[in-house]
Scaffold this active site. Sequence first.
Site, mmCIF file in Angstrom:
data_model
loop_
_atom_site.group_PDB
_atom_site.id
_atom_site.type_symbol
_atom_site.label_atom_id
_atom_site.label_comp_id
_atom_site.label_asym_id
_atom_site.label_seq_id
_atom_site.Cartn_x
_atom_site.Cartn_y
_atom_site.Cartn_z
ATOM 1 N N HIS A 83 15.193 0.631 -14.160
ATOM 2 C CA HIS A 83 14.691 2.016 -14.184
ATOM 3 C C HIS A 83 14.022 2.382 -15.503
ATOM 4 O O HIS A 83 13.057 3.141 -15.522
ATOM 5 C CB HIS A 83 15.818 2.985 -13.788
ATOM 6 C CG HIS A 83 16.241 2.774 -12.361
ATOM 7 N ND1 HIS A 83 17.523 2.480 -11.980
ATOM 8 C CD2 HIS A 83 15.496 2.743 -11.226
ATOM 9 C CE1 HIS A 83 17.569 2.306 -10.662
ATOM 10 N NE2 HIS A 83 16.354 2.449 -10.184
ATOM 11 N N ASP B 238 17.484 5.269 -4.225
ATOM 12 C CA ASP B 238 18.712 5.395 -5.022
ATOM 13 C C ASP B 238 18.586 6.481 -6.081
ATOM 14 O O ASP B 238 19.594 6.917 -6.648
ATOM 15 C CB ASP B 238 19.026 4.056 -5.688
ATOM 16 C CG ASP B 238 17.841 3.571 -6.504
ATOM 17 O OD1 ASP B 238 17.716 3.959 -7.676
ATOM 18 O OD2 ASP B 238 16.998 2.825 -5.954
ATOM 19 N N GLU C 270 10.322 8.400 0.472
ATOM 20 C CA GLU C 270 11.255 7.327 0.836
ATOM 21 C C GLU C 270 11.290 7.252 2.355
ATOM 22 O O GLU C 270 11.515 8.262 3.023
ATOM 23 C CB GLU C 270 12.634 7.639 0.233
ATOM 24 C CG GLU C 270 13.804 6.875 0.801
ATOM 25 C CD GLU C 270 13.736 5.366 0.614
ATOM 26 O OE1 GLU C 270 13.681 4.896 -0.525
ATOM 27 O OE2 GLU C 270 13.747 4.658 1.650
ATOM 28 N N ASP D 261 6.771 7.104 5.646
ATOM 29 C CA ASP D 261 6.216 5.846 5.152
ATOM 30 C C ASP D 261 5.259 6.122 3.984
ATOM 31 O O ASP D 261 4.334 6.938 4.112
ATOM 32 C CB ASP D 261 5.472 5.165 6.316
ATOM 33 C CG ASP D 261 4.973 3.783 5.952
ATOM 34 O OD1 ASP D 261 4.992 3.416 4.760
ATOM 35 O OD2 ASP D 261 4.560 3.063 6.887
ATOM 36 N N GLY D 262 5.485 5.444 2.883
ATOM 37 C CA GLY D 262 4.664 5.633 1.686
ATOM 38 C C GLY D 262 3.197 5.314 1.925
ATOM 39 O O GLY D 262 2.301 5.948 1.350
ATOM 40 N N ASP E 235 8.463 1.901 -6.236
ATOM 41 C CA ASP E 235 9.827 1.392 -6.406
ATOM 42 C C ASP E 235 10.308 0.920 -5.036
ATOM 43 O O ASP E 235 11.137 1.554 -4.388
ATOM 44 C CB ASP E 235 10.696 2.544 -6.935
ATOM 45 C CG ASP E 235 12.111 2.106 -7.252
ATOM 46 O OD1 ASP E 235 12.449 0.935 -7.018
ATOM 47 O OD2 ASP E 235 12.886 2.955 -7.720
ATOM 48 N N SER E 236 9.736 -0.186 -4.581
ATOM 49 C CA SER E 236 9.908 -0.572 -3.179
ATOM 50 C C SER E 236 10.807 -1.785 -3.023
ATOM 51 O O SER E 236 11.210 -2.405 -3.989
ATOM 52 C CB SER E 236 8.540 -0.908 -2.598
ATOM 53 O OG SER E 236 8.026 -2.048 -3.260
ATOM 54 N N THR E 237 11.068 -2.113 -1.766
ATOM 55 C CA THR E 237 11.717 -3.381 -1.434
ATOM 56 C C THR E 237 10.654 -4.483 -1.486
ATOM 57 O O THR E 237 9.482 -4.220 -1.754
ATOM 58 C CB THR E 237 12.329 -3.285 -0.024
ATOM 59 O OG1 THR E 237 11.385 -2.636 0.829
ATOM 60 C CG2 THR E 237 13.584 -2.442 -0.025
ATOM 61 N N ASP E 238 11.083 -5.719 -1.187
ATOM 62 C CA ASP E 238 10.147 -6.854 -1.213
ATOM 63 C C ASP E 238 9.121 -6.751 -0.073
ATOM 64 O O ASP E 238 9.305 -5.968 0.855
ATOM 65 C CB ASP E 238 10.942 -8.170 -1.084
ATOM 66 C CG ASP E 238 11.816 -8.422 -2.305
ATOM 67 O OD1 ASP E 238 11.427 -7.977 -3.399
ATOM 68 O OD2 ASP E 238 12.881 -9.040 -2.163
HETATM 69 N N1 SAM Z 1 15.145 -1.585 -7.309
HETATM 70 C C1 SAM Z 1 14.984 -2.045 -5.988
HETATM 71 C C2 SAM Z 1 14.523 -3.456 -5.836
HETATM 72 O O1 SAM Z 1 13.449 -3.838 -6.269
HETATM 73 O O2 SAM Z 1 15.276 -4.231 -5.237
HETATM 74 C C3 SAM Z 1 14.224 -1.113 -5.122
HETATM 75 C C4 SAM Z 1 15.132 0.037 -4.861
HETATM 76 S S1 SAM Z 1 14.728 1.246 -3.737
HETATM 77 C C5 SAM Z 1 16.290 1.346 -2.948
HETATM 78 C C6 SAM Z 1 13.623 0.608 -2.529
HETATM 79 C C7 SAM Z 1 13.389 1.603 -1.402
HETATM 80 O O3 SAM Z 1 12.081 1.449 -0.882
HETATM 81 C C8 SAM Z 1 14.341 1.475 -0.217
HETATM 82 O O4 SAM Z 1 15.250 2.528 -0.199
HETATM 83 C C9 SAM Z 1 13.416 1.477 1.014
HETATM 84 O O5 SAM Z 1 13.905 2.256 2.083
HETATM 85 C C10 SAM Z 1 12.126 2.020 0.408
HETATM 86 N N2 SAM Z 1 10.923 1.635 1.168
HETATM 87 C C11 SAM Z 1 10.627 0.420 1.699
HETATM 88 N N3 SAM Z 1 9.441 0.470 2.342
HETATM 89 C C12 SAM Z 1 8.985 1.739 2.215
HETATM 90 C C13 SAM Z 1 7.826 2.404 2.686
HETATM 91 N N4 SAM Z 1 6.898 1.760 3.412
HETATM 92 N N5 SAM Z 1 7.659 3.712 2.353
HETATM 93 C C14 SAM Z 1 8.588 4.369 1.614
HETATM 94 N N6 SAM Z 1 9.715 3.786 1.166
HETATM 95 C C15 SAM Z 1 9.913 2.499 1.457
#
Ligand code: SAM
Length: 284
Positions: A63, A87, A107, A138-139, A157-160
Amino acid sequence: MLDLWYTENHTDSVRFSIKVKEHFHSEQSPFQKIDFFDSEEFGRFFTLDGLMMVNEKDEFIYHDMITHVAMATNPNIKKVLVIGGGDGGTVRELTRYPHIEKIDMVEIDERVVRLSQEYLPLTASQLTDPRVTLYFQDGLQFVKEAAAATYDLILVDSTDPIGVGEGLFTMDFYQNCFRALTEEGILVNQHESPYYDSYRNEMKRAHEKINGLFPIARVYQFHIPTYPSGHWLFGFASKKFDPLEADLEKWDALNLKTKYYNTDIHKGAFMLPTYVREALKGNE
Ligand code: SAM
């Protein structure tokens, strides 16, 4: 005595395990599988579809690095968009700047936010700041619909790039971010990791796309123990400001107390190992 371990596959032949005290919540949301654990070494943590997202012990590294590098590069950032980040840790760091006027967080999965508010107040505590507006969508769609030149900073700050996160690594998404950014705009996004092959390919793909779009496209690194290989990257894309030309004294004058970021790390983080530089240039 129960010997409970959380194990994550970092590659097909490498695993990472954490001894768990308690697996205290598990659910399947409309978007992903969410699990919360408590552990001796990392405190509480949660995973999405079996991948570590955030834990109490090393979250400060991620962060700090997603937020402060851009904030120190342009001390006049007022309007920020966070994509993902359920988070709340990224928003928490942003709310520490009194000159930020507006923080929109988009989110896709409301359950991640609600569960983090319940179980991870360390990261979720500032989501109620009056400058913050939460959008559960959806972002990718959100930036498509955003008016041009709305934000000074977009933090992804997304997932993979698998499952719901996939759209946030596409050219379409980056182009829409470019359009939604002001003339002074900065985009910070996930660049995965340079070390293992599958992650390195994602890093190269993300960098290639952004490099073709933004006048300034750099990559910076940090060390985070719980992500695959412990070596992770963010992309820094910018229309005007070069993070290596920034006047960092202004950030020091703010006297923010941080545990990982400082203005020496700011410069050092952009100094990449040779194999990473070559992979990014495409001539490995
Ligand atoms: N620090 C973390 C990592 O890299 O592992 C990322 C943390 S954060 C929890 C990631 C968030 O992105 C998730 O809660 C997920 O629901 C969100 N996310 C994934 N795809 C997304 C999208 N298309 N639009 C908005 N949020 C999304």
